[in-house]
Design a protein around this motif. Sequence first.
Motif, PDB file in Angstrom:
ATOM      1  N   UNK A  54       8.636  -1.038 -11.496  1.00 54.51           N
ATOM      2  CA  UNK A  54       9.102   0.033 -10.506  1.00 54.51           C
ATOM      3  C   UNK A  54       9.234  -0.273  -9.093  1.00 54.51           C
ATOM      4  N   UNK A  55       9.328  -1.671  -8.672  1.00 55.42           N
ATOM      5  CA  UNK A  55       9.363  -2.363  -7.375  1.00 55.42           C
ATOM      6  C   UNK A  55      10.458  -1.894  -6.744  1.00 55.42           C
ATOM      7  N   UNK A  56      11.847  -1.984  -7.675  1.00 53.79           N
ATOM      8  CA  UNK A  56      12.958  -1.899  -6.914  1.00 53.79           C
ATOM      9  C   UNK A  56      13.365  -2.797  -5.879  1.00 53.79           C
TER      10      UNK A  56
ATOM     11  N   UNK B 155      11.668  -2.908  -2.864  1.00 51.44           N
ATOM     12  CA  UNK B 155      10.733  -3.209  -1.927  1.00 51.44           C
ATOM     13  C   UNK B 155      10.077  -4.307  -2.090  1.00 51.44           C
ATOM     14  N   UNK B 156       9.377  -4.585  -0.896  1.00 57.14           N
ATOM     15  CA  UNK B 156       8.610  -5.928  -0.712  1.00 57.14           C
ATOM     16  C   UNK B 156       7.181  -6.182  -0.943  1.00 57.14           C
ATOM     17  N   UNK B 157       7.599  -6.290  -2.486  1.00 63.93           N
ATOM     18  CA  UNK B 157       6.026  -6.555  -3.143  1.00 63.93           C
ATOM     19  C   UNK B 157       6.124  -7.173  -4.211  1.00 63.93           C
ATOM     20  N   UNK B 158       4.940  -7.997  -4.511  1.00 70.33           N
ATOM     21  CA  UNK B 158       5.031  -8.970  -5.524  1.00 70.33           C
ATOM     22  C   UNK B 158       3.933  -8.722  -6.648  1.00 70.33           C
ATOM     23  N   UNK B 159       4.041  -8.563  -7.773  1.00 67.39           N
ATOM     24  CA  UNK B 159       2.904  -8.159  -8.639  1.00 67.39           C
ATOM     25  C   UNK B 159       2.554  -9.554  -9.725  1.00 67.39           C
ATOM     26  N   UNK B 160       1.183  -9.630  -9.922  1.00 67.51           N
ATOM     27  CA  UNK B 160       0.951 -10.795 -10.831  1.00 67.51           C
ATOM     28  C   UNK B 160      -0.288 -10.099 -11.389  1.00 67.51           C
TER      29      UNK B 160
ATOM     30  N   UNK C  87       0.784  -1.342   0.079  1.00 65.35           N
ATOM     31  CA  UNK C  87      -0.217  -0.229  -0.057  1.00 65.35           C
ATOM     32  C   UNK C  87       0.843   1.179  -0.093  1.00 65.35           C
ATOM     33  N   UNK C  88       1.939   1.354   0.955  1.00 66.77           N
ATOM     34  CA  UNK C  88       2.897   2.416   0.840  1.00 66.77           C
ATOM     35  C   UNK C  88       3.549   2.545  -0.686  1.00 66.77           C
ATOM     36  N   UNK C  89       3.743   1.633  -1.241  1.00 68.34           N
ATOM     37  CA  UNK C  89       4.396   1.843  -2.521  1.00 68.34           C
ATOM     38  C   UNK C  89       3.512   2.057  -3.493  1.00 68.34           C
ATOM     39  N   UNK C  90       2.294   1.674  -3.512  1.00 68.12           N
ATOM     40  CA  UNK C  90       1.233   2.074  -4.550  1.00 68.12           C
ATOM     41  C   UNK C  90       0.851   3.263  -4.465  1.00 68.12           C
ATOM     42  N   UNK C  91       0.935   3.982  -2.880  1.00 68.30           N
ATOM     43  CA  UNK C  91       0.608   5.358  -2.756  1.00 68.30           C
ATOM     44  C   UNK C  91       1.685   6.152  -3.369  1.00 68.30           C
ATOM     45  N   UNK C  92       2.959   5.712  -3.610  1.00 70.60           N
ATOM     46  CA  UNK C  92       3.845   6.654  -4.142  1.00 70.60           C
ATOM     47  C   UNK C  92       3.728   6.662  -5.705  1.00 70.60           C
ATOM     48  N   UNK C  93       3.057   5.966  -6.256  1.00 73.12           N
ATOM     49  CA  UNK C  93       2.993   5.760  -7.804  1.00 73.12           C
ATOM     50  C   UNK C  93       1.529   6.420  -8.374  1.00 73.12           C
ATOM     51  N   UNK C  94       0.479   6.331  -7.505  1.00 68.43           N
ATOM     52  CA  UNK C  94      -0.610   6.681  -8.119  1.00 68.43           C
ATOM     53  C   UNK C  94      -1.280   7.910  -7.534  1.00 68.43           C
TER      54      UNK C  94
END
Length: 365
Positions: free
Chosen positions: A123-125, A127-132, A60-67
């Motif tokens: 864009x995840x660099x 960070x602890x995120x996984x996209x699918x 959520x913090x990561x998506x917040x920086x992008x959108x």
Amino acid sequence: MTYLSPLLTRPGAVAAGAPDQGTASHYGDPFKEQRALARGAAFVDLSHRGVVTVTGPDRLSWLNTLSSQLLLGLEPGSSTETLLLSVQGRIEYNARVVDDGTTTWLLVEGFEAEGMAAWLDRMKFMLRVEIADVSDTWAVLGSVKRLEALAARTVWVDPWPRVAVGGYAYSVVTEEEHPGLERPWFEYLIPQAELASTVDELADHGLSLAGAMASEALRVAAWRPRAGAETDEKTIPHELDLIRTAVHLDKGCYKGQETVARVHNLGHPPRRLVFLQLDGSQHTLPAVGSVVVAGGRTVGRVTSVAQHYEMGAVALAIVKRSVDPLGELVVQDGDDVYAAAQEIIVAPDAGQVVGRATGFLKGRR
């Protein structure tokens, strides 16, 4: 590979064209289906839509920086809408967002999913995120009310037309007058393998299937913009009244924010969304993309068109900001010409809120 919904094998199913290709346009009686959908006695197959998941503790913090939307602290089960913009503030992706506590679900148009998932992955660099992109394994069903039979499913609740925290209304009608209130909207996530059995379960609860013609007519009547229909490569959120639900004007930096702020505070969007009541005497509908004409000159184009069970032929169109809100418009599709009564969705003087003492132009709807 072209998607084909398993529900296309249901009795009476007639295949839809773009943008709902792969699902049913209707199941034999479009107006009956539309009435049933409007009163909450039917649901619609949206299994051609795209579904992207984001997991991990930083999601959520990561998506917040992008959108464009404030996503920090989004509670499990809460829904919102967000945009991914270009540096110029143009809409690249429009996502419906719901988080279940471990996964953030992004519901998009089918053509958006692959590209958005790939862009997010880049864009995840660290960070602890996984996209699918899980569009092949998850389907979506839509309805105008909460379905008790699907209470255990993850559901996205459309915020439209309520003005979200941090949002701003660009319409000339008050929130309580907005026609979108007549169309609350819910989208349920269903495993693709369970789609047919879920539809059978809903039928056992007295609910019927409606086609895309029904859901699109209700969407158009609710003034609800749709990615790929009302958007093109130049669209900024102000033109579609998406500052209302998809943009938080007070959040931190994200790509495109400068344009969003500049147009909102100091400028005006160059185009605006309008609702058109079309002359139905020809018993036909203009094609999407037909030109809108005022005073003999082209001023816009039709983006969505539908036959509403109460209002008849209706459409959404994007027109130049300078078009007279009280002027007469016509829609021209080849040799066919349709008189069009204009209802303002985005005010001609929308934007430039710095120093504005009152609301927008209070012209006729």
